[in-house]
Design a protein around this motif. Structure first.
Motif, mmCIF file in Angstrom:
data_model
loop_
_atom_site.group_PDB
_atom_site.id
_atom_site.type_symbol
_atom_site.label_atom_id
_atom_site.label_comp_id
_atom_site.label_asym_id
_atom_site.label_seq_id
_atom_site.Cartn_x
_atom_site.Cartn_y
_atom_site.Cartn_z
ATOM 1 N N UNK A 160 2.157 -2.202 -2.535
ATOM 2 C CA UNK A 160 1.181 -2.890 -1.688
ATOM 3 C C UNK A 160 1.834 -3.895 -0.758
ATOM 4 N N UNK A 161 2.848 -4.611 -1.241
ATOM 5 C CA UNK A 161 3.573 -5.583 -0.430
ATOM 6 C C UNK A 161 5.059 -5.360 -0.661
ATOM 7 N N UNK A 162 5.752 -4.852 0.345
ATOM 8 C CA UNK A 162 7.144 -4.448 0.179
ATOM 9 C C UNK A 162 8.090 -5.372 0.925
ATOM 10 N N UNK A 163 8.932 -6.129 0.206
ATOM 11 C CA UNK A 163 9.963 -6.928 0.878
ATOM 12 C C UNK A 163 10.977 -6.012 1.553
ATOM 13 N N UNK A 206 3.614 9.584 -2.877
ATOM 14 C CA UNK A 206 2.284 9.922 -2.367
ATOM 15 C C UNK A 206 1.693 11.148 -3.051
ATOM 16 N N UNK A 207 2.483 11.812 -3.903
ATOM 17 C CA UNK A 207 2.012 12.957 -4.690
ATOM 18 C C UNK A 207 1.319 13.990 -3.812
ATOM 19 N N UNK A 257 5.493 4.728 5.120
ATOM 20 C CA UNK A 257 4.559 3.852 4.410
ATOM 21 C C UNK A 257 5.262 3.170 3.236
ATOM 22 N N UNK A 258 5.022 1.887 3.018
ATOM 23 C CA UNK A 258 5.665 1.192 1.894
ATOM 24 C C UNK A 258 5.273 1.826 0.562
ATOM 25 N N UNK A 259 6.186 1.745 -0.393
ATOM 26 C CA UNK A 259 5.933 2.323 -1.708
ATOM 27 C C UNK A 259 4.967 1.483 -2.528
ATOM 28 N N UNK A 279 11.054 -11.248 4.464
ATOM 29 C CA UNK A 279 10.350 -10.329 5.357
ATOM 30 C C UNK A 279 9.504 -9.383 4.513
ATOM 31 N N UNK A 280 8.245 -9.222 4.914
ATOM 32 C CA UNK A 280 7.293 -8.502 4.076
ATOM 33 C C UNK A 280 6.439 -7.570 4.916
ATOM 34 N N UNK A 281 6.282 -6.326 4.424
ATOM 35 C CA UNK A 281 5.358 -5.380 5.048
ATOM 36 C C UNK A 281 4.241 -5.046 4.062
ATOM 37 N N UNK A 282 2.988 -5.121 4.524
ATOM 38 C CA UNK A 282 1.848 -4.750 3.693
ATOM 39 C C UNK A 282 1.492 -3.290 3.937
ATOM 40 N N UNK A 283 1.181 -2.576 2.863
ATOM 41 C CA UNK A 283 0.776 -1.166 2.972
ATOM 42 C C UNK A 283 -0.627 -1.034 3.551
#
Length: 321
Positions: free
Chosen positions: A138-141, A282-283, A134-136, A186-190
């Motif tokens: 909200x929107x991870x390049x 993610x604690x 999972x991306x760290x 390039x972008x991934x959304x969480x």
């Protein structure tokens, strides 16, 4: 963006393909896009092709091809200027393509994907293994994106020559790195997330998938250029991690239990560091322990797969998307 061609490679996915196609169609309708569904079948032995046709997809038959070739055949048959590649065992959210439209309108991204998650009924190891990616934010390049749900323009896809058809696995990383070198953002959304219904249902399946995935490092390095030694960092770490494990086994066999315990603890250190890096955001202490164990297994699998790849042996698995 007026229309989109969605390409889905498939092998024996009768359990999932109707859900996958239905969700993709609904997402296109919600975004107001004309949608073309293209399923590229790799010689399925089940009812998957018939179910895909019943769901409104055009089914192309290309048995025996690697995954990159299947995706390329679908892209070549596509008629829209916007392309999406989906795996056959996932369920995209209703606003999947609306999110991509918003990113394009803002000029944020050229290549787009959503993070994957597993359904709640998946085994703990499948859920934990998926959560690690999972991306760290909200929107991870990123310099590359996985192809479970990958959106880009045909122009960008053709500019890099599509997927490498020689790769057994890792074809998405190879494509992403070539796009990155051309300057594509390039972008991934969480969130929202894509559900992965093809999760590992038993340990043997998890082990087999990892052995298959980890056999591509040398091949991927060759496609990216022999100077790209960074791609060998993980398999070399995996091989190095075998040393304390072998020492622990040898010391235990000789009755030197303090040394065996020390070596065993040392063999878990790299796995712990990988687990902490991926779970800290993610604690979740339980997730940390789960990933610690899974990374320890994966490191040993990766070391074995890398050695086998040196002798041109790799795990055989039909390309299924």
């Amino acid at each position: 963006m007026n229309g989109i061609s969605i390409v889905i490679p498939m092998f024996d996915e009768a359990r999932h393909i109707t859900r996958t196609l239905g969700a993709a169609r609904a997402a296109a309708d919600a975004a107001g896009l004309e949608c073309e569904l293209i399923v590229v079948d790799n010689g399925s032995r089940d009812e998957g092709p018939a179910l895909a046709e019943a769901a409104g997809a055009r089914v192309l038959h290309h048995p025996g091809l690697p995954i990159g070739a299947l995706r390329n055949r679908g892209a070549a048959a596509a008629r829209h200027a916007w392309l999406a590649f989906l795996d056959a065992d996932i369920e995209v959210p209703l606003d999947w393509l609306q999110q991509w439209q918003l990113c394009n309108e803002r000029g944020d991204v050229g290549v787009f994907a959503l993070a994957l998650d597993t359904p709640s009924q998946a085994p703990w190891y499948a859920r934990a293994w998926q959560r690690r990616s999972l991306p760290a934010v909200a929107a991870q390049p990123s310099s590359w994106l996985p192809s479970a749900n990958l959106c880009l323009t045909r122009e960008a896809f053709e500019a890099v020559g599509g997927f490498d058809e020689q790769l057994r696995t890792g074809e998405d990383k190879d494509l992403g790195l070539r796009l990155h070198r051309l300057g594509a953002s390039q972008l991934m959304l969480r969130s929202p997330r894509v559900l992965h219904w093809g999760y590992e249902q038993c340990w043997a399946e998890w082990f087999g998938k990892e052995l298959w995935r980890q056999g591509s490092h040398l091949q991927l390095m060759r496609t990216q250029g022999h100077g790209n030694w960074r791609l060998l960092r993980f398999p070399l770490l995996a091989l190095a991690n075998w040393l304390p494990t072998l020492l622990a086994l040898s010391a235990g066999a000789l009755g030197q239990f303090p040394l065996a315990l020390m070596a065993a603890l040392l063999s878990t250190a790299p796995a712990l560091l990988l687990s902490l890096r991926q779970s800290a955001r993610q604690l979740d202490g339980v997730l940390t322990v789960q990933l610690w164990f899974l990374h320890w297994l994966r490191l040993h699998i990766a070391g074995g797969a890398f050695l086998l790849s040196l002798f041109k042996w790799t795990a055989r698995r039909p390309a299924r998307g």
